[in-house]
Design an enzyme around this catalytic site. Structure first.
Site, PDB file in Angstrom:
ATOM      1  N   GLU A 176       0.788  -1.234   0.000  1.00  0.00           N
ATOM      2  CA  GLU A 176       0.000   0.000   0.000  1.00  0.00           C
ATOM      3  C   GLU A 176       0.825   1.293   0.000  1.00  0.00           C
ATOM      4  OE1 GLU A 176      -2.837  -0.464   3.196  1.00  0.00           O
ATOM      5  OE2 GLU A 176      -3.994  -1.942   2.050  1.00  0.00           O
ATOM      6  N   GLU A 317      -5.583  -7.688  -1.577  1.00  0.00           N
ATOM      7  CA  GLU A 317      -6.343  -7.696  -0.316  1.00  0.00           C
ATOM      8  C   GLU A 317      -7.788  -7.370  -0.632  1.00  0.00           C
ATOM      9  OE1 GLU A 317      -5.028  -5.230   2.889  1.00  0.00           O
ATOM     10  OE2 GLU A 317      -2.969  -6.031   2.883  1.00  0.00           O
TER      11      GLU A 317
END
Length: 364
Positions: A176, A317
């Protein structure tokens, strides 16, 4: 790989490569990664969460028996930097009645045991550099006194340690990358060689990894924000940017691809996507559907790479609670999209203690 799933395999030939928007094994058979994350090593406990009550091999067996074929294991630069400098680290909060074989082991020894246990379960492993330090997320891969050199050295050490074991088939380079316009540490996606340009650094560290093990699948996540057409990262006006979840913006992957040169076939992209239980987003307006989510978010941010056959996309995810409402509607829509487009995906998570998503196990 497809032929080896579900049992321990003594060969070392299960690596994958990309062709267009799909992944294939060495025999040319298409492979789909249906994975799940098990977190904990990236935290201050330095081991899987849940070992305070469950048996490690038992959980991995459960994953395999439920149809998952890869486990994503989050790590931190802090931890791997410690390992590579000869400190195995303390393994915190393990129930040795449930895990007698882990008695007296360091964090690194438990990690090695986890790789062996995954192999025994017939699972493959994707390593994930999830954080720089074990207490917080950061915009990028160099923070809190750890440098880009530390980040790269940690990946080189991991690649060397597991280069002869095809249990480890993939590396998720950094979790991320993100940041807001005007922040000089914002992870960006352009054609520069700036220190915070993610595709430039991803290519650098990927080529270092591939020089050690040329067979690993290199997984590169998106960023959070990219300038709209006609604007650059020099613009501090947030209104001139397109946003998605951290790690979910791959809008520039076609125009500014991660360049692995002759090893381009080892590249796959990863996008993270979540529902209303994590945060409200402009695309979650009243009455949203799979079609509106696709048009408003998924297609422009990452799905285009698959529909245009440019590169594989892994939903790195996704997860959440079946709330009977908007979050469940989002989950159902994304599950349908994953099925329709035969996407690779990693559910977040096996752990029940992820605050806004929960997991597939209960608190006991």
């Amino acid at each position: 790989m497809a032929a080896s799933l579900g049992h321990a395999d003594g060969t070392n030939d299960d690596y994958l490569h990309a062709n267009g928007g799909r992944l294939y094994d060495a025999a040319g058979q298409e492979v789909r990664l249906t994975g799940i994350s098990w977190f904990g090593f990236e935290t201050d406990l330095q081991v899987f969460h849940g070992l305070w009550s469950v048996n490690m091999q038992g959980v991995l067996n459960t994953m395999a028996n439920r149809g998952f074929n890869v486990v994503r294991i989050p790590l931190s630069v802090q931890l791997v930097n410690q390992w590579r400098n000869g400190n195995g680290g303390t393994a915190g909060s393990i129930n040795y009645n449930a895990n007698p074989g882990l008695q007296g082991m360091s964090s690194l020894q438990v990690f090695d045991a986890a790789i062996a246990a995954a192999k025994q379960s017939g699972l493959k492993v994707m390593l994930d550099m999830h954080r720089v330090v074990n207490t917080q997320q950061s915009n990028g891969w160099a923070a809190q006194g750890y440098t880009t050199a530390d980040f790269e050295a940690s990946w080189q050490w991991l690649a060397t340690r597991y280069k002869n074991d095809d249990t480890v088939i993939a590396v998720d380079l950094f979790n991320e990358p993100h940041g807001m316009p005007g922040d000089p540490t914002m992870s960006k996606w352009d054609d520069s060689t700036d220190a915070n340009n993610w595709p430039y650094e991803a290519a650098r560290v990927a080529n270092q990894i591939l020089s050690i093990n040329p067979n690993l699948l290199i997984v590169v996540e998106g960023v959070a924000a990219t300038p709209k057409t006609g604007f650059t990262y020099a613009d501090p006006n947030g209104g001139n940017y397109d946003y998605n979840w951290w790690g979910g913006n791959l809008r520039r992957a076609a125009s500014h691809p991660v360049n692995l040169g002759s090893a381009q076939k080892q590249l796959a992209y990863s996008a993270h996507d979540y529902g209303t239980s994590v945060a409200n987003q402009p695309w979650f307006y009243n009455g949203f559907t799979e079609a509106t989510l696709t048009a408003d978010c998924w297609q422009p941010n990452w799905l285009y790479l698959v529909t245009q056959n440019l590169a594989p996309v892994i939903i790195g995810e996704w997860g959440g609670k079946l709330d009977g409402g908007s979050n469940q509607a989002w989950m159902t829509a994304l599950a349908n999209t994953i099925k329709t487009h035969r996407l690779n995906h990693f559910f977040w998570a096996v752990n029940p203690n992820s605050g806004d998503t929960g997991g597939i196990l209960l608190d006991d």
